[in-house]
Design a protein around this motif. Structure first.
Motif, mmCIF file in Angstrom:
data_model
loop_
_atom_site.group_PDB
_atom_site.id
_atom_site.type_symbol
_atom_site.label_atom_id
_atom_site.label_comp_id
_atom_site.label_asym_id
_atom_site.label_seq_id
_atom_site.Cartn_x
_atom_site.Cartn_y
_atom_site.Cartn_z
ATOM 1 N N LEU A 53 9.567 9.240 -0.445
ATOM 2 C CA LEU A 53 10.528 9.595 0.599
ATOM 3 C C LEU A 53 11.797 8.769 0.373
ATOM 4 C CD1 LEU A 53 11.226 10.897 3.375
ATOM 5 C CD2 LEU A 53 9.964 9.024 4.451
ATOM 6 N N ALA A 59 9.701 5.217 1.630
ATOM 7 C CA ALA A 59 8.257 5.019 1.516
ATOM 8 C C ALA A 59 7.724 5.780 0.310
ATOM 9 C CB ALA A 59 7.537 5.491 2.776
ATOM 10 N N THR A 60 6.560 5.326 -0.170
ATOM 11 C CA THR A 60 5.808 6.069 -1.171
ATOM 12 C C THR A 60 4.373 6.180 -0.662
ATOM 13 O OG1 THR A 60 7.198 5.322 -2.994
ATOM 14 C CG2 THR A 60 4.990 6.112 -3.567
ATOM 15 N N PHE A 61 3.874 7.407 -0.600
ATOM 16 C CA PHE A 61 2.513 7.652 -0.129
ATOM 17 C C PHE A 61 1.643 8.029 -1.328
ATOM 18 C CE2 PHE A 61 5.532 8.965 3.214
ATOM 19 C CZ PHE A 61 5.168 8.077 4.219
ATOM 20 N N HIS A 62 0.474 7.391 -1.433
ATOM 21 C CA HIS A 62 -0.441 7.653 -2.545
ATOM 22 C C HIS A 62 -1.579 8.527 -2.046
ATOM 23 C CE1 HIS A 62 1.198 4.330 -5.154
ATOM 24 N NE2 HIS A 62 1.711 4.037 -3.984
ATOM 25 N N ARG A 82 -2.920 5.287 0.672
ATOM 26 C CA ARG A 82 -2.152 4.047 0.582
ATOM 27 C C ARG A 82 -0.681 4.403 0.743
ATOM 28 N NH1 ARG A 82 -2.021 -0.985 -2.709
ATOM 29 N NH2 ARG A 82 -4.239 -0.730 -3.063
ATOM 30 N N ALA A 83 0.071 3.521 1.378
ATOM 31 C CA ALA A 83 1.508 3.748 1.510
ATOM 32 C C ALA A 83 2.256 2.453 1.251
ATOM 33 C CB ALA A 83 1.846 4.275 2.901
ATOM 34 N N GLU A 84 3.329 2.563 0.470
ATOM 35 C CA GLU A 84 4.260 1.443 0.331
ATOM 36 C C GLU A 84 5.446 1.767 1.221
ATOM 37 O OE1 GLU A 84 4.846 1.853 -3.826
ATOM 38 O OE2 GLU A 84 2.691 1.560 -4.061
#
Lengths: 167, 108
Positions: free
Chosen positions: A104, A115-118, B62-64
């Protein structure tokens, strides 16, 4: 001052009239018209150098495709501190074909990466929700990384009434 | 950091194979590091930078997070129920504080 007032009056007349007013007058008119265009136009088109750098780092040489991501964001966000969003990526989410990451990005916040969602096949549906900050009117860019290395992209403009401070 | 208990919302019950929505919310200021106090001194960044959800010891999400996520971060994701089990949700902030919440899923 008086001259300026007169020019404003002229600018309301037809273009032909103002064009006939001569070169000096038309350049003055252009100066008057420019801020007007900025008011009405796409203020969100601009993208920060920070965003450009982050985006380049993310996509590399891959050309992201459009159409696989649905982003639900308000058209107008009254409070930029608190903008709800839902991201859905069209994917089977099986071991063979799934969404690995959803990035995002904001095009004009002080920090581009929001943000980065895995994700993994365990999720079954590639949908995440959160709430983001937007410092001003801008485009929100979502990039999804697929398990086969392909990238998808979606761009959504949000008009912000009161900016999220400092985001 | 967290005086208030994190809030987790799961369906009341779920069957194996169901896809459920997991909603999480934790209390945190998410200080961006771009603001100044009333004397003009910068306020140091303090955000939750990582969120990890595991179910039965397997990481499922998981989120960063960056400073562009709102205060009191709300995150929701989907999961197919593999069987009975307990979620462990963990939020880690810039000061290294880890908040952990355990929630058992009612599998029928």
């Amino acid at each position: 001052m008086a001259g300026e007032t007169r020019m404003t009056v002229i600018s309301r007349r037809t273009f032909i009239v103002s064009a006939a007013a001569g070169l000096a007058m038309s350049s003055a008119l252009a100066a008057l018209l420019t801020p007007h265009r900025a008011d009405a136009g796409d203020a969100s088109g601009e993208r920060s150098a920070l965003f450009d750098a982050e985006f380049k780092k993310l996509v590399g040489t891959i050309e992201p495709v459009e159409g696989k991501i649905t982003v639900d964001l308000p058209e107008i966000a009254e409070n930029g501190n608190f903008v709800p969003l839902t991201i859905t990526v069209d994917s089977a989410m099986t071991a063979d074909e799934y969404v690995r990451k959803i990035h995002l990005l904001s095009t004009n916040n002080p920090v581009a990466r929001v943000a980065t969602f895995h994700l993994s096949p365990a999720n079954a549906v590639a949908r995440v929700q959160s709430r983001m900050r937007l410092s001003k009117t801008q485009d929100v860019v979502v990039v999804a990384e697929m398990s086969n290395g392909a990238l998808a992209i979606a761009t959504t403009q949000v008009k912000v009434t009161i900016g999220g401070c400092g985001s | 950091m967290t005086a208030t208990k994190p809030r987790i919302k799961l369906p009341e019950s779920a069957k194996i194979g169901d896809v459920i929505e997991v909603k999480t919310l934790v209390t945190h200021v998410m200080e961006t590091g771009h603001r100044k106090d009333k004397d003009g001194n910068p306020i140091a960044r303090d955000i939750i930078n990582t969120f990890i959800a595991t179910f039965g010891d397997k990481e499922v999400f998981r989120a960063e997070l960056g400073p562009g996520i709102s205060a009191n971060p709300y995150i929701s994701f989907q999961m197919r129920v593999p069987g009975p089990g307990t979620f462990e949700f963990a939020w880690i902030d810039d000061s290294g504080t880890k908040t952990v919440e355990l929630t058992t899923l009612n599998v029928i």
